[in-house]
Scaffold this motif. Sequence first.
Motif, PDB file in Angstrom:
ATOM      1  N   ARG A  17     -45.655  72.445 -24.809  1.00 23.67           N
ATOM      2  CA  ARG A  17     -45.972  71.461 -24.238  1.00 23.67           C
ATOM      3  C   ARG A  17     -46.999  72.236 -22.935  1.00 23.67           C
ATOM      4  O   ARG A  17     -47.966  71.497 -22.684  1.00 23.67           O
ATOM      5  CB  ARG A  17     -44.967  70.750 -23.370  1.00 23.67           C
ATOM      6  CG  ARG A  17     -44.216  70.030 -24.138  1.00 23.67           C
ATOM      7  CD  ARG A  17     -43.196  68.995 -23.297  1.00 23.67           C
ATOM      8  NE  ARG A  17     -42.075  68.314 -24.023  1.00 23.67           N
ATOM      9  CZ  ARG A  17     -42.102  67.370 -25.143  1.00 23.67           C
ATOM     10  NH1 ARG A  17     -43.328  67.035 -25.264  1.00 23.67           N
ATOM     11  NH2 ARG A  17     -41.122  66.871 -25.648  1.00 23.67           N
ATOM     12  N   GLU A  18     -46.692  73.439 -22.311  1.00 22.79           N
ATOM     13  CA  GLU A  18     -47.625  73.985 -21.504  1.00 22.79           C
ATOM     14  C   GLU A  18     -48.759  74.138 -22.083  1.00 22.79           C
ATOM     15  O   GLU A  18     -50.012  73.968 -21.566  1.00 22.79           O
ATOM     16  CB  GLU A  18     -47.119  75.160 -20.939  1.00 22.79           C
ATOM     17  CG  GLU A  18     -46.033  75.065 -19.828  1.00 22.79           C
ATOM     18  CD  GLU A  18     -44.983  76.233 -19.602  1.00 22.79           C
ATOM     19  OE1 GLU A  18     -44.040  76.045 -19.074  1.00 22.79           O
ATOM     20  OE2 GLU A  18     -45.392  77.282 -20.177  1.00 22.79           O
ATOM     21  N   ALA A  19     -48.935  74.644 -23.281  1.00 22.84           N
ATOM     22  CA  ALA A  19     -50.181  75.111 -24.098  1.00 22.84           C
ATOM     23  C   ALA A  19     -51.030  73.844 -24.398  1.00 22.84           C
ATOM     24  O   ALA A  19     -52.215  73.817 -24.369  1.00 22.84           O
ATOM     25  CB  ALA A  19     -49.598  75.641 -25.351  1.00 22.84           C
ATOM     26  N   LEU A  20     -50.367  72.751 -24.863  1.00 24.33           N
ATOM     27  CA  LEU A  20     -50.947  71.525 -25.108  1.00 24.33           C
ATOM     28  C   LEU A  20     -51.525  70.970 -23.714  1.00 24.33           C
ATOM     29  O   LEU A  20     -52.860  70.494 -23.748  1.00 24.33           O
ATOM     30  CB  LEU A  20     -50.173  70.692 -25.552  1.00 24.33           C
ATOM     31  CG  LEU A  20     -49.697  70.805 -27.117  1.00 24.33           C
ATOM     32  CD1 LEU A  20     -48.675  69.794 -27.836  1.00 24.33           C
ATOM     33  CD2 LEU A  20     -50.788  70.742 -28.130  1.00 24.33           C
ATOM     34  N   ALA A  21     -50.735  71.062 -22.666  1.00 24.62           N
ATOM     35  CA  ALA A  21     -51.338  70.469 -21.328  1.00 24.62           C
ATOM     36  C   ALA A  21     -52.763  71.200 -21.029  1.00 24.62           C
ATOM     37  O   ALA A  21     -53.759  70.842 -20.553  1.00 24.62           O
ATOM     38  CB  ALA A  21     -50.366  70.552 -20.305  1.00 24.62           C
ATOM     39  N   ALA A  22     -52.637  72.669 -21.262  1.00 25.16           N
ATOM     40  CA  ALA A  22     -53.586  73.517 -20.950  1.00 25.16           C
ATOM     41  C   ALA A  22     -54.953  73.240 -21.736  1.00 25.16           C
ATOM     42  O   ALA A  22     -56.086  73.381 -21.277  1.00 25.16           O
ATOM     43  CB  ALA A  22     -53.414  75.166 -20.719  1.00 25.16           C
ATOM     44  N   ALA A  23     -54.575  72.864 -23.227  1.00 27.18           N
ATOM     45  CA  ALA A  23     -55.632  72.768 -23.934  1.00 27.18           C
ATOM     46  C   ALA A  23     -56.261  71.269 -23.732  1.00 27.18           C
ATOM     47  O   ALA A  23     -57.506  71.104 -23.903  1.00 27.18           O
ATOM     48  CB  ALA A  23     -55.191  72.880 -25.514  1.00 27.18           C
ATOM     49  N   ALA A  24     -55.506  70.509 -23.373  1.00 27.70           N
ATOM     50  CA  ALA A  24     -56.168  69.276 -22.994  1.00 27.70           C
ATOM     51  C   ALA A  24     -57.029  69.207 -21.944  1.00 27.70           C
ATOM     52  O   ALA A  24     -57.882  68.211 -21.576  1.00 27.70           O
ATOM     53  CB  ALA A  24     -55.019  68.379 -22.616  1.00 27.70           C
TER      54      ALA A  24
END
Length: 196
Positions: free
Chosen positions: A189-196
């Motif tokens: 979730r952290e990686a997806l939030a950063a990528a978004a």
Amino acid sequence: MGRRSDHTRAELQALCVDEGWRQLAEVGLARFSARDVAKRVGYSIGTLYNVFGSYDGLMLAINARTLRLWSAHLRQALAAAGDDRIGALVRGYFDFATGNPRTWIAVYEHHMADDAPAPDWYAQDVGDLMGIVAGEIAAALPHARPDTAAALARSLVATVHGHCAFAIYRTFDMLGETAPEQAALARVREALAAAA
């Protein structure tokens, strides 16, 4: 053992993969024996190698079954996911790995002799599994370029795999991590939030 001809080539292949997968699930790759598979199905090791070409050919066929079962498991998990498809994907990964630890890890542990590339049919099974993950990552990041989503999917699979392997091998017990699945999901979730 005498020669047998009770089965067609396709039937013998299926028989050997069934027995090989069962044996791999029971003893793991380190103790896996193609000779034992041949013996248990009532054929010679030469017949087995004639059907699969080599030990690697047998292992690829067995691992391909694992990949197909794993893909089906993830699709089932996603079908029942509701709104949290990323959570379902991570839980599905953990559920499959912990339910099939020896066959799951054999996908990663087996390497082709002389580092030869896997055949196209095997790469398709790997691609199908990765396609499920990449599709969910792309859906979670609708504005990302497709190549970015695919690269992130590979990294996130590595992240979840590491957490899962540490859990199965009990490495996290030494490190004090008591909720590896939740930790893996948090990192995703952290990686997806950063990528978004």
